[in-house]
Design an enzyme around this catalytic site. Sequence first.
Site: not given
Lengths: 240, 240
Positions: B14, B45, B122-123
């Site tokens: 990640d 977040r 990853s996003n």
Amino acid sequence: MPSNTPRIRAVIFDAFGTLFDVYSVGALAEQLFPGKGEALAALWRQKQIEYAFIRTLSGRYKPFLAVTEDGLVFAARKLGLDLDDGARRQLMNQYACLSPFPENLAVLRKLRERGLPLAILSNGTPEMLDVAVRSAGMHGLFDHVLSVERVGAYKTHPDAYGLGPAALGCTPQEIVFVSSNGWDAIGATWFGYTSFWVNRGNQPPEQLDVTPSATGTTLDELLDFIDRRLAAGSASQKVA
Amino acid sequence: MPSNTPRIRAVIFDAFGTLFDVYSVGALAEQLFPGKGEALAALWRQKQIEYAFIRTLSGRYKPFLAVTEDGLVFAARKLGLDLDDGARRQLMNQYACLSPFPENLAVLRKLRERGLPLAILSNGTPEMLDVAVRSAGMHGLFDHVLSVERVGAYKTHPDAYGLGPAALGCTPQEIVFVSSNGWDAIGATWFGYTSFWVNRGNQPPEQLDVTPSATGTTLDELLDFIDRRLAAGSASQKVA
């Protein structure tokens, strides 16, 4: 109102926080953990919802009562609270004795007088909803009490929202979907419902590119919204 | 190690919070909003992730940079902070100048010396990841930098995790998936990866019924875990 706005034919309510006041849960949390009750209740709620989202994304459905308890366990550990079995049971049991918000019973009865079928569509299990409806004195007011358990997917998954039109036999647009959760009102809007956000806590709008069809602070304002839509609908019928 | 434990053939990381330290974002938030920076960074977040979950559940993908900005706008409003265009731009730009955690570069180089292909999953958008890899001095260390943008679904959706085995040409079990987010490590575990949770912040475990394959507090412990697995694998090969 544009002439293509569909007539309102039914109303669906989210349950916890919308119909049933979960304040008593926070109050008990404060009794058990003085000075930490508010933080515990807030984090518990956040994790309960987060776990429901994650489980649905990953296809790992688990009944909401268990998800709720998982959220409680995490929240207590994160806040360094000693959640013994007794406190855990007391807090979980609080979900079985929620009160309705003060205006709710009168509004629900008035909506029924308008001839509108009413339903609940909730993440809660059938058992949780049955207990909550009875303890809030709302027995007999709903035509359908729909739990997402039937589809094994939590809101905002379309399968969850799809339970409403299927049970009520009308299109999403003909149904007002009512929720006190901003994200739920948005999810319902995305799905195609006419949506009403009961913004009881004066929260900022969720930044998700759409807004609910209407917003108010209590169910009284929902009644006004629906009465306006019904009046406009019958006016345009007369014109036609 | 049971003899059917598969050999480790690759490692996936990640990005934000795992490889790249997002501390500087919180530090800038504190400079801009003294006394509120920590709360702003935490809520930002939380909303960033929540919006990613909700959008994926509802099939409403939007690139992560925009989702990140949406989360910032909500968090600032919720906390009653006056986020003008300048502050907004400064905070968003901070994502372009993140530092690596102190041990990371050395560990990544050692993993490459073991002959293991490395990847990011990853996003973040491809552009965010490209900038972050360069600014952290990690250029050239990864065989694949995979953004969920390709599938239009955020973690923990299986389509997102599926990018790893497809790019690396091995099974999920043969890949160690490394994340500092407990929910991400669990999502990867559900998908079938061998998983490693870098629990940098000493968080309680997520209550989601499974645990990651291993947990540590820094990437140094990841290196130990992988070395043990590689040694056990070659020992069992020799026995065979």
